[in-house]
Enzyme design. Structure first.
Site, PDB file in Angstrom:
ATOM      1  N   ASP A   1       3.046  -0.297 -12.242  1.00 48.32           N
ATOM      2  CA  ASP A   1       2.974  -1.589 -12.919  1.00 48.32           C
ATOM      3  C   ASP A   1       3.150  -1.359 -14.424  1.00 48.32           C
ATOM      4  OD1 ASP A   1       0.605  -0.509 -13.779  1.00 48.32           O
ATOM      5  OD2 ASP A   1      -0.646  -2.162 -13.103  1.00 48.32           O
TER       6      ASP A   1
ATOM      7  N   LYS B   1       6.649  -1.532  -5.854  1.00 46.77           N
ATOM      8  CA  LYS B   1       5.322  -1.552  -6.463  1.00 46.77           C
ATOM      9  C   LYS B   1       4.295  -2.117  -5.492  1.00 46.77           C
ATOM     10  CE  LYS B   1       4.132  -4.679  -9.510  1.00 46.77           C
ATOM     11  NZ  LYS B   1       4.040  -5.474 -10.754  1.00 46.77           N
TER      12      LYS B   1
END
Length: 215
Positions: free
Chosen positions: A139, A121
């Site tokens: 996310d 991420k």
């Protein structure tokens, strides 16, 4: 509507709703974004942005942080939670940046993932925001909204969501779309009480259709 068609429609509407989207963490340099991303784990972006100025006042460079005592860094970043592990990762990450990459943040997924405390991420966000490369930042907002809208089908694992979205989202659109999903997830499509009546995606959204049908 196919998933690629749905993705394009979502992209178009969110562009109009949130034209000036951007990363919600404040930073001036790429290495500072890496630090903010590590601090943001289980912490709000607002708290991170209040904490980092104190860290950079004491440690203004990659080299300074690479040479820092973990306990001293921990004392500064403790308000962000998980102080020891975050401080340990920050110092180790900056040490590797200094010793291996000469204070420059690398621009490939493979190299970014070698840095302590950096996962997919964070690496995707750096690739997209700093280097302008194709990126999908999975996310919590991206995962929640992608499932609700119907871009993915009951997939919760970040890596699997990333893989599924890459198949339907044009590479040049992915990074900004993920920022706009954060914007929309905070303003309208909240976790507990989504405001479907105010949503620009309502007629496209699987969740809204299913909720309407159940009434």
């Amino acid at each position: 509507m196919t998933k690629p068609e749905l993705a394009l429609a979502v992209i178009d509407r969110l562009k109009k709703a949130y034209p000036a989207t951007h990363c919600t963490l404040s930073y001036d340099r790429a290495w500072q974004l890496l630090i903010s991303l590590r601090l943001a784990a289980q912490c709000t972006d607002a708290r991170v942005d209040k904490t980092t100025p104190y860290l950079y006042e004491k440690y203004p460079t990659v080299e300074a942080l690479a040479d820092a005592d973990v306990a001293d860094v921990e004392a500064i970043v403790r308000p962000c939670g998980l102080g020891h592990s975050k401080a340990r990762d920050i110092v180790a990450c900056m040490k590797m940046l200094h010793e291996v990459y000469h204070d420059q943040v690398p621009d490939t997924m493979e190299e970014l993932l070698k840095l302590p405390g950096v996962g997919r991420k964070s690496a995707n966000l750096v690739l997209g925001d700093v280097f302008g490369k194709p990126a999908i930042v999975t996310d919590t907002h991206c995962i929640r909204l992608s499932n609700r809208i119907g871009l993915v089908d009951d997939i919760k694992e970040p890596a699997k969501v990333e893989k599924a979205l890459k198949k339907i989202i044009p590479p040049e659109e992915g990074n900004d779309l993920c920022h706009r999903l954060v914007d929309h997830g905070r303003a309208v499509c909240t976790a507990r009480s989504p405001k479907c009546g105010d949503c620009c995606l309502a007629d496209l959204c699987r969740y809204h259709r299913e909720e309407s049908a159940s009434v």
